[in-house]
Design a protein around this motif. Structure first.
Motif, PDB file in Angstrom:
ATOM      1  N   UNK A  41       0.815  -1.218   0.000  1.00 35.73           N
ATOM      2  CA  UNK A  41       0.000   0.000   0.000  1.00 35.73           C
ATOM      3  C   UNK A  41       0.850   1.270   0.000  1.00 35.73           C
ATOM      4  N   UNK A  42       2.094   1.161   0.478  1.00 34.94           N
ATOM      5  CA  UNK A  42       2.958   2.345   0.556  1.00 34.94           C
ATOM      6  C   UNK A  42       3.624   2.665  -0.787  1.00 34.94           C
ATOM      7  N   UNK A  43       3.607   1.711  -1.704  1.00 37.29           N
ATOM      8  CA  UNK A  43       4.274   1.915  -2.995  1.00 37.29           C
ATOM      9  C   UNK A  43       3.253   2.447  -3.986  1.00 37.29           C
ATOM     10  N   UNK A  44       3.202   3.760  -4.066  1.00 39.40           N
ATOM     11  CA  UNK A  44       2.124   4.397  -4.809  1.00 39.40           C
ATOM     12  C   UNK A  44       2.588   5.091  -6.090  1.00 39.40           C
ATOM     13  N   UNK A  45       3.827   5.597  -6.054  1.00 44.17           N
ATOM     14  CA  UNK A  45       4.240   6.470  -7.152  1.00 44.17           C
ATOM     15  C   UNK A  45       5.592   6.030  -7.722  1.00 44.17           C
ATOM     16  N   UNK A  46       5.685   5.915  -9.055  1.00 41.68           N
ATOM     17  CA  UNK A  46       6.859   5.291  -9.680  1.00 41.68           C
ATOM     18  C   UNK A  46       8.127   6.120  -9.593  1.00 41.68           C
ATOM     19  N   UNK A  47       7.987   7.428  -9.372  1.00 41.18           N
ATOM     20  CA  UNK A  47       9.178   8.259  -9.194  1.00 41.18           C
ATOM     21  C   UNK A  47       9.298   8.702  -7.729  1.00 41.18           C
ATOM     22  N   UNK A  48       8.546   8.030  -6.847  1.00 38.82           N
ATOM     23  CA  UNK A  48       8.673   8.292  -5.424  1.00 38.82           C
ATOM     24  C   UNK A  48       7.529   9.094  -4.853  1.00 38.82           C
ATOM     25  N   UNK A  49       7.422   9.061  -3.537  1.00 44.36           N
ATOM     26  CA  UNK A  49       6.322   9.729  -2.844  1.00 44.36           C
ATOM     27  C   UNK A  49       6.460  11.256  -2.944  1.00 44.36           C
ATOM     28  N   UNK A  50       7.702  11.750  -2.819  1.00 45.43           N
ATOM     29  CA  UNK A  50       7.949  13.190  -2.961  1.00 45.43           C
ATOM     30  C   UNK A  50       8.902  13.383  -4.134  1.00 45.43           C
ATOM     31  N   UNK A  51       8.392  13.932  -5.213  1.00 47.27           N
ATOM     32  CA  UNK A  51       9.148  13.978  -6.469  1.00 47.27           C
ATOM     33  C   UNK A  51       9.874  15.303  -6.668  1.00 47.27           C
ATOM     34  N   UNK A  52       9.289  16.389  -6.165  1.00 44.63           N
ATOM     35  CA  UNK A  52       9.877  17.704  -6.428  1.00 44.63           C
ATOM     36  C   UNK A  52      11.309  17.738  -5.897  1.00 44.63           C
ATOM     37  N   UNK A  53      12.273  18.029  -6.778  1.00 45.61           N
ATOM     38  CA  UNK A  53      13.701  18.112  -6.426  1.00 45.61           C
ATOM     39  C   UNK A  53      14.237  16.810  -5.840  1.00 45.61           C
TER      40      UNK A  53
END
Ligand code: NI
Length: 636
Positions: free
Chosen positions: A547-559
């Motif tokens: 459930x924690x693996x939601x986003x392919x470029x990571x949870x916080x992408x900015x910078x």
């Protein structure tokens, strides 16, 4: 959502209501250090565990929880909080010192205004003969992570600039090449103004706005979509049913539209489906253009950028809309009216056969259910269209339109990294690389992924006439084995099979993912942008559900530094056979601009298809009623 969803129709996966967002914000204000001065990157539903969702029956008590990402402008990082709305308390809070909040829409103009107030920037414009700063525009791009010491620990935007001829003029016809600036979004401080080069600013107007059109073609008569008995779907809160499909519609600020609990004929297919990232890498090494590698989902939140749709313009026919309630930066509620459109479309012939011996014809018409939103990310529009078909096919399509991002070139000298779309205006080569997250539940959670390749049999005793070819399946048994590229030469596709249920012929029931629009990445995985876009280097990833693996470029992408996301998820090489698995499909548009893409770009499309394979025992369309459409007529 706001005002349209009676509480009795709230389902475990219904998006947060306006009242719930307000409640979550109030709990954070009171419940974290310096909460009164917190800003809010994100307030979204904390989706309950699958078991809770599946056990839920209407009327059951619900424990509604929210994820809240709060931050302060005077210190780095994000405080990620879980809030229980049912119990009225902050359940957990974790400060993530390296996380950089997304860029909020309200900050677009703040960045532009900061740049335009800077004397160095004003001087650079004056040097180019621009004195009316009201006509200058500065688009606030995410800055990426280029290891620049001055930007470390800050929340930075990097701008590209244009100038209008007059107030309503199309800015992107007049790029100011070589003028860029970086801004600390939190403080408004202009860190750098960079003014190099003397490429002339193209001045010719290229307007598409209706006010400028002196000639409007007169040769098109109306096409009306008439549904005299209304629509064939029902929408209760966010629960949608149509034909034998049922699903739940979700929406959040980051992903925009999400689909949940998709079933057909009472059998589950997907637990959750959404577009979880889009990266747009531009291909020019010149000037500051290498910084153009924007993650529109992870760095801005595409749900925040969704437009209110207009009946009869964006949407034709009998339409139902759903509004979206989202948090603003300061914790206020922002409601987007008509954010999601639901309607049916005729799809031509579903099937037909003429029996020439019996002289009988049977023909049935197809239709599809369309669930759509349209987001504006600066110069571009992205239409998201999920299609449900009567035969069990699920299709996703992006329609990309709006305006290409432009820069200037010496007329006739576009260089190798772009196309001169009109004299002096350059459209740079770029890609739009999306990632779909598909949480499969094909007849239950226990699924296995296989790859299907077609190959010719070598000529020989087993293939004496050289005509033989066959399709072979390879089990993708672990996460490492499931890092795959598409291959048109073997007509490759991937299948997600039930580990428990079989069809009439004894084979496992399954759905296939047909990769119709893969893109070859051209950015280096070792560059500052490629390191953060690891997901783009495979066309398929499959992971064991977490459930924690939601986003392919990571949870916080900015910078971000690229250490989070799909490449990190698969390091453990988890077993995938007969398990709850999630497929991630990379697809997109390889966009070499055409002159016809300017001054406004006709929709270009990409997507993928999910089709039943032995999921049904037959075509699943025999029961369509024969009908003659009474409104059709002989024309002329
Ligand atoms: Ni494009």
């Amino acid at each position: 959502m706001d005002g349209t969803t009676p509480i009795s129709e709230v389902y475990p996966l219904s998006p947060l209501t306006a009242e719930e967002i307000q409640e979550a914000v109030a709990l954070i204000r009171a419940g974290i250090p310096d909460g009164a001065s917190a800003r809010f990157e994100m307030v979204e539903l904390a989706e309950p565990p699958k078991g809770v969702v599946r056990r839920f029956r209407p009327g059951d008590p619900l424990n509604r929880e929210a994820w809240v990402n709060a931050y302060h402008i005077d210190r780095p990082g994000v405080t990620r909080c879980r809030v229980s709305l049912s119990e009225g308390k902050v359940v957990s809070q974790t400060h993530l010192p390296d996380a950089v909040p997304m860029i909020a829409p309200v900050e677009f103009m703040e960045v532009e205004n900061a740049v335009k107030a800077d004397p160095r920037f004003v001087a650079a414009c004056a040097r180019r003969g621009i004195t009316d700063m009201d006509l200058v525009t500065a688009d606030p791009w995410s800055a990426g992570n280029f290891g620049i010491a001055e930007e470390a620990g800050r929340r930075v935007s990097h701008v590209f600039c244009w100038v209008r001829n007059e107030a309503n003029d199309h800015q992107y016809a007049h790029p100011i090449d070589g003028l860029n600036a970086t801004v600390d979004i939190n403080t408004g401080e202009v860190l750098e103004v960079r003014d190099v080069g003397d490429v002339p600013i193209p001045k010719a107007p290229w307007n598409y706005d209706r006010r400028y059109q002196e000639v409007v073609r007169q040769d098109l008569r109306p096409i009306n979509v008439v549904q005299p008995e209304g629509v064939s779907f029902t929408l209760e809160g966010h629960r949608l049913s149509w034909a034998d499909w049922t699903l739940q519609i979700g929406f959040n600020a980051r992903e925009g539209l999400t689909l949940h609990d998709i079933s057909i004929a009472g059998r589950p297919v997907l637990y959750r489906a959404s577009i979880v990232e889009m990266m747009v890498p531009y291909g020019s090494p010149d000037g500051r253009h290498p910084r153009k590698n924007v993650f529109d989902v992870g760095e801005y939140g595409i749900g925040r950028l969704v437009n209110p749709l207009e009946l009869g313009c964006d949407c034709l026919g009998a339409i139902r809309y759903i509004d979206a309630a989202l948090n603003g930066r300061d914790g206020e509620v922002e409601t987007i009216k008509n954010a999601i459109c639901i309607h049916e479309e005729d799809m031509g012939v579903a099937w037909k056969h003429y029996d020439f011996r019996l002289d009988t014809t049977e023909v049935r018409r197809a239709r599809r259910l369309v669930i759509s939103t349209i987001a504006t990310v600066g110069n571009y529009e992205y239409g998201y269209y999920w299609y449900l078909h009567l035969d069990g096919t699920i299709e996703f399509e992006i329609k990309a339109t709006g305006v290409i991002n432009t820069t200037a070139c010496e007329p006739g000298k576009p260089g190798p990294y772009g196309v001169e779309v009109v004299p002096g205006v350059l459209g740079q080569i770029h890609q739009h690389t999306f990632c779909a997250r598909l949480d499969w539940a094909v007849d239950g959670d226990a699924n296995t992924a296989v790859e299907c390749n077609t190959e010719a049999e070598p000529m020989g005793p087993a293939n004496p006439y050289g005509n033989a070819y066959k399709m072979g399946e390879t089990v993708l048994a672990s996460e490492a084995e499931a890092c795959r590229k598409a291959d048109q030469a073997s007509h490759r596709y991937w299948k997600f099979k039930s580990a428990e249920k079989t069809g009439l012929t004894g084979l496992p029931t399954a759905y296939k993912l047909l990769p119709t629009d893969v893109v070859t990445p051209y950015i280096s995985p070792d560059g500052p942008s490629g390191r953060r876009a690891g997901y783009t280097f495979q066309d398929l990833w499959v992971t064991a559900y977490d459930a924690e693996e939601r986003f392919p470029a990571g949870e916080f992408v900015n910078a971000s530094d690229g250490s989070d996301g799909l490449p990190a998820f698969v390091v453990g090489d988890r077993d995938l056979v007969g398990t709850d698995l999630v497929a991630w499909h990379t697809f997109g548009l390889h966009h070499i601009p055409r002159p016809e893409d300017f001054p406004v770009q006709p929709c270009i499309t990409c997507g993928f298809k999910l089709m039943p394979v032995g999921f049904f025992d037959d075509s699943h369309l025999r029961d369509l009623p024969w009908a003659r459409n009474a409104a059709s007529c002989h024309a002329g």
